[in-house]
Scaffold this motif. Structure first.
Motif, PDB file in Angstrom:
ATOM      1  N   GLY A 132      20.036  68.335  -0.547  1.00 29.10           N
ATOM      2  CA  GLY A 132      20.124  66.299  -0.899  1.00 29.10           C
ATOM      3  C   GLY A 132      19.535  65.456  -1.296  1.00 29.10           C
ATOM      4  N   ASP A 209      23.306  71.990   7.363  1.00 23.47           N
ATOM      5  CA  ASP A 209      21.503  71.574   6.627  1.00 23.47           C
ATOM      6  C   ASP A 209      21.078  70.633   5.859  1.00 23.47           C
ATOM      7  OD1 ASP A 209      20.454  72.583   4.371  1.00 23.47           O
ATOM      8  OD2 ASP A 209      21.775  72.520   3.020  1.00 23.47           O
ATOM      9  N   GLU A 210      19.892  70.712   6.152  1.00 24.67           N
ATOM     10  CA  GLU A 210      19.287  68.650   5.657  1.00 24.67           C
ATOM     11  C   GLU A 210      17.725  70.076   5.238  1.00 24.67           C
ATOM     12  OE1 GLU A 210      18.056  66.614   8.967  1.00 24.67           O
ATOM     13  OE2 GLU A 210      19.986  65.741   9.336  1.00 24.67           O
ATOM     14  N   SER A 214      18.837  64.912   2.730  1.00 25.35           N
ATOM     15  CA  SER A 214      20.064  64.129   3.356  1.00 25.35           C
ATOM     16  C   SER A 214      21.153  64.511   2.045  1.00 25.35           C
ATOM     17  CB  SER A 214      20.117  63.148   3.720  1.00 25.35           C
ATOM     18  OG  SER A 214      21.098  62.226   4.054  1.00 25.35           O
TER      19      SER A 214
END
Length: 253
Positions: A132, A209-210, A214
């Motif tokens: 992210g 999934d973080e 993000s």
């Protein structure tokens, strides 16, 4: 086309550390870099991702990062300057004489990809997987998370993310001292540098999934970014066939 990975090959990187890599397939080169605690075999080969990509007409080149897999695992902070993995990536591209290629990675491999782009790499297409926006621009949080894991082995509560990461480390036979050195190599990629990535970029990430911030935010910042969600979280998305398929489809466009 070669359907099975080559035997492991090696070269000496910028400081003499031996870096291993494997290949599968023939055609346009794509360099894919694995994640932290992992290796090329676990990240790209074991679950069929490399084979899917090779089947689309690609030469899939998969290094083991220093301190991982079959690459050198030196002890001593002199082997882990800032951006050491970035320098290894450039050294591999130079060693193989690649001029027209694609580049991507999973988690730490995606972070290394961003650093290579920020320091002069010129691939045609880019893949950020398991990543992210904050994972590129604010690396200290993840470094602290992993430093806690590596300095408290055997003390983590069963079922916690730390315990799961330690369990994964055991399966790959990681060297905790060398892996601690890797944390010293982390370097932030400024948001301005992320916004300057002009290549078509795939941001493919597990829907749950973080861990690295993000993924949709990362895709939104990239001028030509595209977000694709695949099943799973940070640890489980790698075992799902959708990951390799998304990368293969993107590269073959």
């Amino acid at each position: 086309m070669a359907h099975s990975p080559t035997e492991t090959q090696y070269f000496e990187s910028f400081d003499g550390t031996r870096i291993a890599w494997r290949e599968v397939g023939e055609g346009r080169p794509v360099v894919l870099i694995h994640g932290y605690f992992s290796d090329a075999k676990t990240n790209w080969i074991r679950y069929g991702h490399a084979t899917k990509i090779a089947a689309k007409g690609f030469r899939v080149i998969m290094p083991d990062l220093r301190a991982h897999g079959e690459s050198g695992k030196p002890h001593g902070l002199e082997f882990y300057p800032a951006d050491a993995l970035t320098l290894d990536g450039h050294a591999l591209v130079d060693h193989l004489g690649l001029t027209d290629y694609d580049l991507g990675g999973y988690s730490l491999g995606a972070r290394t990809t961003s650093r290579m782009l920020a320091t002069g790499a010129t691939p045609r297409r880019v893949i950020f997987s398991g990543m992210g926006l904050a994972g590129l621009t604010e690396t200290s949080r993840r470094a602290g998370h992993f430093r806690n894991i590596l300095t408290n082995l055997g003390k983590h509560v069963q079922g916690t993310p730390e315990w799961l990461a330690e369990a994964f480390l055991k399966t790959t036979g990681g060297d905790p001292v060398a892996l601690l050195g890797i944390l010293e190599t982390f370097a932030d990629t400024p948001i301005e540098a992320v916004r300057a990535i002009e290549q078509p970029a795939l941001v493919v990430c597990g829907a749950e999934d973080e861990d690295n911030g993000s993924a949709p935010d990362l895709a939104a910042v990239l001028p030509h970014g595209r977000y694709v969600a695949t099943p799973g979280g940070h640890m489980s998305a790698v075992v799902k066939p959708e990951l390799g398929q998304a990368i293969a489809d993107f590269l073959a466009e």
